[in-house]
Every structure is written in C-alpha cells, then in structure tokens.
Design a protein around this motif. Structure first.
Motif, PDB file in Angstrom:
ATOM      1  N   LEU C 206       0.871  -1.108   0.039  1.00 36.27           N
ATOM      2  CA  LEU C 206       0.002  -0.112  -0.016  1.00 36.27           C
ATOM      3  C   LEU C 206       1.055   1.204  -0.015  1.00 36.27           C
ATOM      4  N   LEU C 216      -1.997   5.947   6.854  1.00 37.46           N
ATOM      5  CA  LEU C 216      -1.265   4.553   6.946  1.00 37.46           C
ATOM      6  C   LEU C 216      -1.327   4.121   8.348  1.00 37.46           C
ATOM      7  N   PHE C 219      -4.193   2.803   9.725  1.00 37.56           N
ATOM      8  CA  PHE C 219      -4.564   1.557   8.921  1.00 37.56           C
ATOM      9  C   PHE C 219      -3.733   0.284   9.670  1.00 37.56           C
ATOM     10  N   THR C 220      -2.453   0.728   9.858  1.00 38.90           N
ATOM     11  CA  THR C 220      -1.679  -0.218  10.398  1.00 38.90           C
ATOM     12  C   THR C 220      -2.265  -0.758  11.705  1.00 38.90           C
ATOM     13  N   ILE C 270      -7.945  -6.304   3.217  1.00 40.39           N
ATOM     14  CA  ILE C 270      -7.191  -5.239   3.060  1.00 40.39           C
ATOM     15  C   ILE C 270      -7.649  -4.297   1.784  1.00 40.39           C
ATOM     16  N   ASP C 271      -8.051  -4.669   0.916  1.00 40.74           N
ATOM     17  CA  ASP C 271      -8.548  -3.914  -0.339  1.00 40.74           C
ATOM     18  C   ASP C 271      -9.908  -3.263   0.333  1.00 40.74           C
ATOM     19  N   HIS C 273     -10.569  -2.443   3.496  1.00 43.46           N
ATOM     20  CA  HIS C 273     -10.413  -1.481   4.325  1.00 43.46           C
ATOM     21  C   HIS C 273      -9.432  -0.416   4.415  1.00 43.46           C
ATOM     22  N   LYS C 274      -8.564  -0.495   3.244  1.00 39.01           N
ATOM     23  CA  LYS C 274      -7.488   0.307   3.159  1.00 39.01           C
ATOM     24  C   LYS C 274      -7.854   1.762   3.007  1.00 39.01           C
ATOM     25  N   ALA C 278      -4.843   5.427  -0.038  1.00 37.91           N
ATOM     26  CA  ALA C 278      -3.704   4.340  -0.433  1.00 37.91           C
ATOM     27  C   ALA C 278      -3.875   3.751  -1.889  1.00 37.91           C
ATOM     28  N   MET C 280      -3.301   0.255  -3.595  1.00 33.29           N
ATOM     29  CA  MET C 280      -2.819  -1.141  -3.330  1.00 33.29           C
ATOM     30  C   MET C 280      -2.467  -1.859  -4.577  1.00 33.29           C
TER      31      MET C 280
END
Lengths: 487, 460, 427
Positions: C206, C216, C219-220, C270-271, C273-274, C278, C280
């Motif tokens: 990402l 980011l 998100f982490t 991930i896609d 919730h990113k 970002a 991806m």
C-alpha cells in the motif's frame, strides 16, 4: 486477639528487622503459620522456612533482600507455589519472599501489544483482563487458573498451546529484577526488542529463581485467532498415532495444540470427572486443534483427516460445537487428576523426546513398567515431544513409593537416551537435580553455575536447586527418595 | 524459631501415625479426605480468604495441610490452628476447583469439631454463638417469638427512631450494618399453615412434595416461603410441611458443634420419613441436608438412613427445572443479575437451572455478573463471627455486581441479607430477591390477568 | 597451527576499512581445529577475531590489529536433518541461502529472514541476532535456536540446550550466545527448530503520499487489531520505496503466508479496508521482492567505499516506528545526505541506511541515536567504517546492566581472547 500471647515470645532480631521493612501484617514467623510453606506443588521433600514475608512493592523486596544478603541469610522467592519440581521449597531455612501481594496489572498497551504486570498476577487473569478487546496471553500452563506470571518466568512455563505460540521466554519483553545483593535492575524497561548487550531476559527466564527476583514483567499480548477447530482421532496402535503426528506437521500444518493419550491414560480419563466416551480398546488418541483465519481452517482440517485415514485411524471426528470441544479439552486437561480414579497415587514425569522417537520410547516405558511392576499412563504434548509418564502406585504398599521414584528416573533416562531432555516444562528444582547429569557433563554444569555466580555469587538465593551438588547431595537425595511418601 | 521438618517427624507415613495424632476426640478429620489432596494449588484462586490474605494457611490446600499435620503430630489443636480453620467461609468454591474432588468442606467441619471440644468458646463470641445456635435456631417457637419481637420493633416505629437517632452507634459496627438491612417481618408459614396438612395443587395434582420451612427463612423471609408454596402449587404440586421438622443444623456443623448437628439431623430424617421429595429454598440448608451422610460417617445405622434421606433433597430451582414448570406470560421488565449461592453452585452443582428460570420470564434483561459464583461473605453466621473478613469478601463481591442492575436474584437467605447489606453499604442500586419470588410475581400477574396455569404450557 | 594458515594474503587498505580482521586468517574446518586455535591463542595471550561470511566486519569493534582471525567460512554444511522432528543441525559457516535451499527440498525452512542471505552465515546471523521484516510472525534466532555447541576461550566444548524443541533443563544458555557478537565463545554447531514452508504467500503493498502517512498509520493499527495474521507490516520511507518499487511514497509491505483461501481472504479484507488515499498493489513475485529487499542493505562485502554508508538498527516500541521514519525522511529532505529506511510496525525494529560524506553520516547517526533514546529505544550502528566507529558510541550508552555484561564476559573469557572490544562498552 492472638497477638497478646504471641508478643510474649521473644522475637528473633531478624524477624523484627524484616517486620520493620514489610510491616507486621505482612510477615509470618510462627511455626503453625510457616508449616503451610514447607513445600510447593512438589511434596516429596519438605523443609521449614525461617519466615515468610509479603512485600507490597519492589522497594520492600529490595530492602528485604539487602537485609538478608548483608547477614548471609538464605532467601528465595515464591509465587503461587504450584511448581512441580520443588523450586520454592526452603531447603536451607530460607526467608521466603512471597510475591502474591504484588498482584496487579499495571498497564496494557494494545497498540504496541504489551502488558505490564507484577509478578504475583495470575496467568489466566491477564487473558481475562484483555479478552474483551480480543487479546490474550499465550503461555497456558495447566495451572494457569492459579499460577503467577512471576512463577511462569522463573520456570519458563509452557502449556498445551506452546507448540504454535512458544513458551514463556518467547513472550517476555522486559523485566524489573531485584538482584541477590538488593540492587534493582531494569532490562528493556520499555519492552523494546533486542536491547544491546547480552540477552539477560533470556538467561533469567527459566532460571528457577536462582539469579534474581522478578518484580515487574512486560509481556507480549496477542490477538485471538479468528477461528478454532478441534479434531479427535482414535488409533488401534500407538505407532500409527505417532506417525500421524509427524505426518500432520510434515504436511505443513502447525496445529495450535497436538495432544496424545495412551490406553492407560484413556482408561483414567474415562473414569474421571469428565468422561467423553472414548473406546477402551484403542492404543492411542490424538486431540488436534488448529486455529487461524477462518477461511483457511477447513482446508487444514481436511488435510488432517486425510493424514489420519492414511495412518489407519479407526475413527476421526471434528468437534461439532464449542460445547463438544470444551468436553474434549476438559477430559484431556484434567488427565493428571483423573488418574486418581484408577490409582491411589501417581507420580508425574516430564521428559522430552524428538517426536520421531516416540514409538521406541513408549516401548522402553512399557518395559520399565514391566520391570517395576507398576502401570504407567502416558499423556503427551505430542507436537513438541513433551511426554508426561504417569507412574501409578500405592504408597500404602511398602516399598512401592521407592519403586515409583526409580521408575520415574528410568523414564527420564529413556528420554535422555533418545536424545531428549529431562524436563520440558516442570523445571529441575530439587526433583531432577541429579538427573541433570543424564544430559550435561560436569563441565557443562560448571558453565551454568559460572553464570549463577555472576548474579548470585554468595549463593544465598534459592540455594541447592537446579544443579547437582557433588557427592553430598547425591546422598541426601537418596535418603529423601527412600524415605519419602509421594502423592 | 523455625523448626526443621525432620525434627518434627520421624518420617513415618501419615497413614500409620495414629499414635502421633493430636486429635484427641472422636469423629476426627478423615484421613481418606486429605489423602486425595496432591497439593497442586488449583484451589487457591477460588478461595475468598486466600484472595484476601494471600497466605497459604488461609487457602484450602493450606488448611488441609494443617489438618493433616495435626494428625501427624506436627501441630497441636491450639489457637494458631484454630484461626485458619475458622477463617474458612465454608463456601465450597474449592470443591468445584479441585481436580481430585477433595472434600475440604467436610475436613474443615470435622476439624472445627475437634477445636470446639479442645477449646470451648468463651467470652462474647461464646455467648453470641450459643444464643443463636443452641438457644434460638433449633427452637421454632423461640424463633417465632424473636421474629415477633423484630416485627414489633419494625412496626412500632422504633426502628425508624433508632435509625434516625443514631442510637445504633452503640452497637458494634457489623451488627449495626446487619440491622440496617433486616427484612420486614411478615407472618411465617409455620403459623399460617399450622393446621393444614396438605396445601393442594392449583388445578390437577401431579405430585406431592414436602417442603423445608427453614428457621431464619420462615421468620425473616416468610414471603419467600409463601412464594415457594405458590410456585409449587401453581405447577401442580401438593405441598406438605411436616410438623416435626427443625433447623437443618448447617450453622452448628459449620461452627464445629457436630453433636447438636447430629441431633437436628436425626430429627429431620425422621420428620421427613414419609416424604418422597423434600424441596428446599435455602441453598445452605439444602446442602447440609444432602450432606447428612458425611455427619454420620462413623455411625452405620444412621449413615444408611441419612443416605436415603439425602436422595430426597432437591433445591426448588432444580426441582422445577427437572419436573417442568409453566412459563409465565406476564413480563417483569427489569435488568436482573444472578448471584450463585456457594451452597447451591459449589455445594449442589446447581448453576444453570435458576438462570434458566429467570430467563424464562418475559421482559427480563438478564446480565451475567463476573465471578458470579464467588462467596458474598455471608456464610451462615460468618458475617457475625468474622465481620472483617466477611466485609472484605463482600466488598470484592460488590465490585462485580454490574452498575445498572435493578434486581439481584439468588437462592439463599444468608446471601440475601449479606448482599442487601452490600447494596446499602456501597450505595448500589438493586433489590435483592429470591429467584422463586420472581417466578411467583410473574405467576400472580398471570392469574390477575386470567392467564392461569390451565392455559399455559408446561415446559418439560 | 601452521596448517590452518591457509590464506595469508596481506590485507589491503580497503579490505581492512572495517577492522575486525588480522593479517593471519585461519580457516578451520572442524571443531577440533577450532579448539586447537582457540586454546593456543588463549594460552599464549593472543587476541582472536572471529568472522564467518565477512558481512558484518562493520558491525561493532574498535580493533583492526588482532593477532589472529578465525574464519568459520569453510566450516560449513548440514550435520543432521531430522525431517519428522523438524529440526536441523548445521555448522556455523553455512550461509542462510544454502541452509534454506537445502531445507526447501523437504518443504521446510528456518523462519529467519536476515539481510544478505547469500553471503551471511547462520553462525554470524545468530552471533549478531539478525532478523528481517518478517520477524513479526517469524520471531528471531532466540525463538528458533534449540541447541548449540560452543568452544569456550579455554578450549572447553560446551553444549547448550539440546535437540528437542521444548526444554527447560538448566539455564537457557543458548540465549547467552545469541547476539553476543562472538565475545563469549566460538559457536561450532547450531540446532534449529524448523517450520513448514507456507503453502501460499502474497505481498500486498500500500503506498500513500507523504501527507497521508497518518492514514497509513491508522490503517496499520486497524490491521493489528483485526483478525488478520500479517507476517510483516514493514513501512518504507519514500526513498526506500523509490529504490525498491519506484514510487516516491511511503509504502506498507504486508506479507501474507497461509493456505491460499486464507491469503486471498486477507487480500480482499485489506482492499476493502485500506485508506482512501492508498494505492494497493499485489506483488506478482513476493519471493523475488524479498530477495532484492534483503540484499539491498550495504555490508562489509558489498560496501566498496565509493561513498560512506552507515547502517543503523533501531529498536523502539512498535508504533514509534512511524515518528522515527518520519524523522529519517525529514533529515533526508535537508539534502546533505541520503537516508533510506524501513521499520516493522509489528515489532519495532527499523533499519536505516545513511549515505553521504563522513561528517554528515556521523552527525546523522548521533542525531538518530538521541532521537531513538527519546523514544525510550536505542540505535546501534550495524555497519560503518572503523575509523568512523571510533568517533561514535556504536552500541549507544551502556547502562546499569553493564556491570553484569562485564562480569559474564570475565567468567567466560577472562583473558579477553575472543573478539576483544567488539561489543558494548568495549567488551
């Protein structure tokens, strides 16, 4: 009410000084009160402490330690006293420093995945305190309902789920320690990994309370796995069962737990408090648990079923629901206690062997059983090769206790001979001091005591544990073993 | 000061050491009970007194160790021995925790018997204890009279006066605390059904059960006895109240007075001889009745009778659950939590049944409290004899009661008094009720609305 | 001893730019030979430096004039591999790549991903306690080493641990040698716990512009608190990201290893919730990516001196990786040197590569050491020419524990025969 009478007795100046440090309510020194501290979970040997103190903070621990060190009074630390190898038994009339009053959870940092606890904090309470956020503390010794994390650090405690997640040492990020001279040190006080310098965390964890007294612990916490599934498999012969264990792992699956019981053990658990209805004519059963991302679990379960079938499993099934899973685990986890149902006494041993040697070691244990005329049940953390032979005996029959102890030693010898170890999670303590010689040379033992001398040069802290002392101790142990009555 | 183990014993096995034993009276603690204990420590965290003190001698395995040590001649029956043995709440939580089923409760009671014979109670404690145990509880008429006094005290307005003037301050703190929560005394079922042989079932009768009135229950909580009768009859049971029944003896046995305990037990065994089923609404009593065989372990004749008797005993919640009960249709729109009485959960293994009863009442918002099965500190008359420990235990208990509950339900009168004290002392909301009352109130509503038991379905 | 003097080529200036060597290089091929060399050196008061693959000559150490250098490079190979037990016993000079290649035939691996696997040896990796971005799930050497044979300064051979995966007999002596930089003994054999090679691997990348770094970060945290089981959560500074994937933005590397369905599920998660900001990308060849990632960090074999490179290993609490990397980017923007950095948000270890002239590199290191210390972490210098190391305290300040470190060294190697001055506080 009782104090007035007690006061009349003349007090030892050491007791008065220690009372000054911890307060009158936090010290025990009368015989009647001390008697409960003459052993821990290992009851074969007993000895009376000089006093028991209950410090409330690190400073009190340090002050008490300094007082003892300055006067060459032996001392040791004690947690819940559930150790199975006698690590907290006051062999030398020690002052016992009980850490049960230091029992608080000091901090939880979810984002950085760490928690700070005092040594007297009970293992399971940590998981209970953080489970509402979906986190847990991984090491799960079967005494986790009562044992303290301080004690876990001392013994480097394991558990059924350490196959996948590791033992205590893999989850300790930092420690505050009172050294045997009373100095307080902090190792990685922020829980940061790989602090420069020698790995003192690694050497202290599992040192059985001989290097220092831990007063604060930073542990790693983990997120709960999304899903769990449990499989139960019955095998007509032990070999098939143990091959299945290796096959599962070779198939690229690391189960969260992989447990085995043999026929005698099954007989016990079926007569115990939590019977499941296992057939009585199978030689081995496996209890296998996998966890992880729900989407991936089904595939792993399929693989496990296939492996079992390829190894001639008689019956294999997946737990239908949480209730069934719970019943299977209760049946397994109360395994030791359940032996009471088929024998008045038992002695549990704690050997480790390479997984692949299981069939030959079980064969050896069978012949030990014949040789001593005692039944031996085997409960086995099969995934990591940690074997618990349970030697069944009746202490009321003259000489049988001695025979059981000898059979236990023979089992450990068998494990050592197979390239294994004499203890996987219970520790050496008093119990297996002599058996250390099965796996280490004198030079190797000296190399370890050299490290003890760095921390504990006067050997006042928990003296007489962990290492065989030349000749003299051999004799003492022999006497103990011959006269002891075991439960 | 400290003594080496070797100096205390000749290393001879405990089982062969009767000559060394410092138990000098009959009915001494049973070695088979401690022989099961492997000292594993799994009991520690279940024990309220260990949690409070952190000291081994105040833990179940520590107590067992001491009891065994007396038999081995390492200890004498003296005050230092008495202290841990009498600090025990007798809550039996250790019995639940123990993987080897060690009967710690039984050992404690036997040890108390020895202590009491070695050191009879003197002073205020002796007076209080013998007033309650010997003078009052075994004598229904005196209890009724005492109840009458209490009732007079309440009705006369004196209670109000005493409370407002602070005259209570002359009482010791804990007795003042107790006074504050004394329930309002109503007419006892003992009086009400004095001349009734069988209270008939409403509708068709499916069974006949005998009921234990209890001593404190019938005086202080007669409305609960009323509710119990209502619920039983509503569900098709004819109820009898056998005349000669007396106090169960639990408090006496807990206090080490095993002789009085045995006397009362014999009277009850005979009083209920004709009954097939004896329903009990007080967990402590139920547990004691079930444990009569232990009391007579050295008396083969009575032991056998006690075995037969104990089979008949059933807690009201379990009896209803097992035989089926009508699900009420009227709502109780309250947030309710449940407290496990020790002698119900640990003593009789009854946990699920009362919760099911509560959850079957429409409108109830049930909240499980953490550590629901931890002792509240009542423990018979423990809160009178060991007030400090009892209040520490209570404080811990109250920490677990959820903030916003409107009712706390349970199945034991001792707990009800103690929990009511907790609610009052810690300024918490929550009315303390007996589980069977909840069911009764819902049934009464149903009856008012004409939704009587005929129309309802019986849950099997 | 002469027979061991196989390679006595005089060292050129550039080959001794990093120190930790002598002109007498010995290449023992057996434990007996190691014992022989060590015993004789110890008895005659000679100072011995210990090397293996030679990648870490720039890691600690203040001496360039040892009497002898013992290289374990030729003491290599697999001693024993028990497939069913999933353990392997290996000689110290075996490179990580050799070991992993051997094990991959059995569908097994050592779960360690240190830098420079093609040249770094298992002995050196353990002595320096090296780990890589996958440490989040893999753990480090201290989690995998179950037994060793170690030659002490006096020539005694000491076995630590054993060959079983669970063992609490005696002190956990393995830990003493892991990360001890060869100052306590010469490791002659290592037994490791193995893991199966994951059935399916994926690498989700990402990238966000600098302004969106906060998203980011958030998100982490979200991933960490989710049910996902990432193997790495490695953040790259824009410069590092530029070098590796040619995008001048912060990048989060999420490695996933599991059965295929579980990996795919996580990719989808991930896609979904990113962060909005970002971009991806799912890397087409994750293994290739990690290879290039791990070979990127300069070491004493690859650093040829065209400019000055310094490499820092920084330890902080997990999420303090973000402010640290931002600080790296800030220094980089100042323009007088180049900083490429990456840090693991799941384990708190970062690697920072600093390139520029001597003075600027040293200043940046000093600055970052104090920055890390303010975060209650540390920064140690993993790679730097010896002359610059002498200007710095490459291990950071030694604290209250130093007394114990010194005492341990004193017990095991009283004559300072092994790797003198290599480690913290000049041990």
């Amino acid at each position: 009410m009782l104090l007035s009478k007690k006061k009349k007795q003349k007090l030892d100046p050491d007791i008065l000084a220690l009372t000054e440090i911890v307060g009158a309510k936090s010290i025990l020194h009368y015989k009647e009160d001390l008697l409960s501290y003459d052993c821990d979970g290992f009851t074969i040997h007993k000895a009376m402490p000089k006093a028991v103190i209950f410090p409330k903070n690190t400073e009190e621990v340090a002050a008490a330690v300094k007082y003892c060190a300055d006067r060459s009074i032996p001392f040791l630390a004690r947690g819940a006293g559930t150790g199975l190898s006698g690590g907290a038994i006051p062999l030398n009339n020690e002052v016992i420093i009980s850490l049960v009053k230091m029992k608080h959870l000091l901090e939880v940092d979810y984002e950085n995945r760490q928690a700070v606890v005092q040594p007297g904090f009970v293992n399971l309470k940590l998981t209970n305190s953080i489970s509402h956020k979906g986190y847990y503390y991984a090491p799960d010794p079967s005494s986790q309902y009562v044992c303290t994390i301080g004690g876990n650090v001392a013994e480097n405690a394991g558990g059924a789920h350490c196959l996948k997640y590791g033992v205590t040492t893999n989850h300790i990020l930092g420690l505050e320690v009172v050294l045997p001279d009373g100095e307080i040190i902090e190792i990685s006080n922020n829980g940061v990994l790989d602090m420069p310098g020698y790995d003192l965390l690694g050497i202290l964890t599992g040192s059985e309370g001989t290097l220092g007294i831990v007063t604060k612990i930073i542990v790693r916490i983990l997120k709960n796995p999304e899903a769990k599934k449990t499989v139960l498999a019955y095998f007509d012969n032990v070999e098939d069962g143990s091959h299945a264990v290796s096959d599962i792992i070779s198939a690229g699956i690391i189960p969260a737990a992989l447990e085995m019981m043999d026929q005698t053990a099954i007989e016990g658990v079926e007569k115990g408090a939590f019977p499941v209805g296992h057939p009585d004519d199978i030689e081995a059963l496996l209890l296998i648990e996998v966890d992880g991302i729900a989407e991936g679990i089904e595939e792993q379960i399929e693989q496990i079923l296939t492996v079992c079938r390829n190894r001639n499993v008689r019956e294999v099934k997946v737990a239908r629901d949480e209730e069934e899973r719970g019943r299977w685990w209760a049946n397994r986890k109360t395994g030791f206690g359940a032996m009471g149902a088929i024998s008045p006494d038992y002695l549990v041993q704690d050997g480790v062997i390479p997984r692949s040697k299981l069939p030959e070691v079980l064969e050896r244990i069978r012949s030990i059983s014949d040789e001593y005329g005692l039944r031996i049940a085997n409960i086995f953390h099969a995934g990591d090769g940690n074997l618990h032979p349970l030697i069944l005996f009746d202490s009321r029959i003259e000489g049988e206790t001695g025979k059981a102890l000898k059979a236990g030693t023979a089992c450990l010898k068998a494990c050592a001979d197979a390239g294994g170890s004499i203890t996987g999670e219970h520790g050496v303590g008093i119990e297996k001091k002599e058996e250390m010689r099965f796996i280490f040379s004198d030079e190797e033992i000296d190399a370890q005591t050299a490290i003890r001398d760095v921390f504990n040069p006067n050997n006042l802290l928990n003296q007489g544990k962990l290492f065989p002392t030349p000749s003299r101790c051999m004799d003492i142990k022999k006497v103990i073993k011959e006269t002891a009555i075991t439960k | 000061m400290s003594v080496k183990e070797e100096e205390l014993t000749n290393n001879s096995p405990p089982c062969a050491s009767n000559s060394l034993s410092n138990y000098l009276w009959d009915d001494h603690p049973d070695e088979n009970k401690w022989a099961d204990c492997v000292h594993c420590g799994m009991c520690l965290e279940s024990c309220p007194t260990y949690l409070e003190t952190g000291q081994e001698q105040h833990s179940p395995r520590g107590r067992v160790h001491l009891i065994k040590s007396v038999a081995e001649g390492k200890l004498e029956v003296n005050e230092q021995f008495m202290d841990p043995v009498f600090q025990c709440l007798d809550c039996r939580a250790c019995t639940t925790a123990c993987p080897a089923d060690v009967d710690v409760g039984g050992l404690i009671e036997e040890a108390r018997g020895q202590v009491r014979q070695a050191m009879p109670l003197t002073g205020l404690k002796g007076v209080v204890s013998s007033f309650f145990l010997k003078g009052l509880f075994p004598h229904p008429t005196r209890l009724q009279a005492a109840g009458g006094l209490l009732k007079f005290y309440q009705k006369s307005g004196l209670q109000k006066a005493v409370r407002s003037t602070g005259a209570l301050r002359i009482m010791p703190d804990h007795l003042a605390d107790m006074e504050a929560i004394m329930p309002e005394i109503k007419q006892s079922v003992h009086k009400k059904y004095k001349n009734v042989d069988v209270i008939p079932a409403k509708g068709s009768s499916k069974a006949q059960v005998a009921m234990l009135k209890g001593c404190i229950m019938d005086v202080m909580f007669s409305d609960i006895n009323e509710s119990t009768i209502n619920v039983l009859t509503y569900n098709g049971n004819d109820v009898t109240l056998p005349k000669n029944q007396t106090c169960c003896g639990a408090l006496h046995i807990h206090a080490g007075d095993r002789e009085t305990g045995k006397k009362l037990a014999k009277q009850n065994i005979e009083a209920f001889q004709d009954a097939d089923k004896v329903v009990v609404n007080a967990a402590g009593c139920g547990c004691a009745l079930k444990e009569y065989p232990e009391l007579f372990r050295n008396d083969p004749e009575w032991h056998e009778k006690a075995e037969v008797f104990s089979e008949k005993i059933e807690d009201i919640s379990k009896y209803l659950y097992d035989t089926g009960y009508i699900k009420p249709q009227s709502s109780i729109n309250k947030t309710i939590t449940y407290h496990d009485a020790c002698h119900l959960a640990h003593g009789q293994g009854v946990r699920h049944e009362p919760r099911q009863l509560i959850n079957d009442i429409p409108g109830v918002n049930y909240i499980e409290q953490p550590n629901a099965d931890t002792c509240c500190g009542s423990a018979g008359i423990y809160n009178i004899t060991n007030p400090e420990m009892a209040s520490a235990v209570l404080e811990r208990k109250m920490e677990n009661v959820p903030e916003d509950v409107e009712m706390i339900s349970m199945g034991n009168p001792g707990c009800m008094l103690q929990m009511a004290m907790g609610v009052q002392k810690y300024g918490r909301g929550g009315k303390v009720v007996h589980t069977v009352q909840l069911l009764d109130w819902a049934y009464q509503e149903d009856e008012k609305k004409g939704l009587g038991n005929k129309a309802a379905s019986v849950k099997e | 001893m002469d027979k061991h003097l196989l390679d006595v080529a005089p060292l050129t200036d550039s080959s001794n730019r990093f120190g930790n060597l002598s002109s007498n290089l010995l290449y023992p091929e057996s434990e007996d030979e190691v014992v022989d060399i060590v015993t004789k050196a110890n008895e005659s008061g000679k100072k011995l430096s210990i090397v293996s693959g030679g990648t870490k000559l720039g890691y600690g150490g203040l001496k360039s004039n040892y009497d002898l250098t013992l290289s374990l490079k030729k003491f290599s190979g697999i001693v024993e591999h028990t497939v069913g037990d999933m353990t392997v016993t290996v000689k110290p000079g075996t490179t990580i790549l050799e070991l992993q290649t051997f094990l991959s035939r059995y569908n097994q691996m050592v779960s360690l991903d240190p830098s420079c696997p093609s040249t770094a040896t298992i002995g050196g990796t353990i002595a320096a306690n090296e780990s890589g971005p996958k440490r989040l799930k893999y753990g480090s050497a201290r989690d995998h080493v179950i037994g060793m044979r170690v030659v002490y300064a006096d020539g005694k051979i000491i076995r630590t641990g054993g060959k079983v995966v669970k063992n609490v007999a005696g002190y956990d002596m393995n830990k003493l040698f892991i990360g001890s930089m060869g100052t306590l003994g010469v490791i002659t054999e290592i037994t490791l716990k193995l893991r199966p090679i994951p059935k399916h691997t994926s690498l989700v990348m990402l990238t966000v512009r600098e302004e969106a770094l906060d998203e980011l970060t958030a998100f982490t945290k979200l991933i960490q608190d989710s049910l996902l089981e990432p193997v790495s959560l490695e953040i790259l500074t824009p410069t590092m990201s530029k070098k590796l994937i040619n995008r001048d933005e912060y990048c989060l590397l999420i490695a996933l290893e599991d059965v295929k369905k579980a990996v795919q599920f996580q990719e989808v998660w991930i896609d979904q919730h990113k962060p909005n900001e970002a971009v991806m990308t799912v890397h087409p060849n994750p293994n290739y990516f990690w290879q290039s990632f791990n070979e990127l960090i300069p070491n004493s074999l690859t650093d040829l001196g065209e400019s000055t490179h310094g490499v820092l290993k920084v330890g902080t609490r997990n999420l303090d990786v973000f402010p640290l990397l931002q600080e790296c980017a800030r220094i980089h923007h100042e323009g007088n040197l180049k900083i490429e950095a990456s840090g693991g948000a799941g384990h708190g270890l970062s690697t920072i590569i600093i390139s520029g002239n001597n003075a600027n590199v040293v200043n940046a290191i000093i600055h970052l050491q104090s920055f890390a210390s303010d975060l209650k972490g540390y920064a140690i210098v993993k790679h730097l020419p010896i002359e610059l190391r002498k200007e710095l305290n490459v291990w950071g300040e030694s604290d209250g524990l130093f007394k114990l470190f010194k005492s341990i060294k004193q017990k095991q190697d009283p004559n300072n025969t092994l790797n003198e001055q290599r480690f913290i506080g000049g041990i």
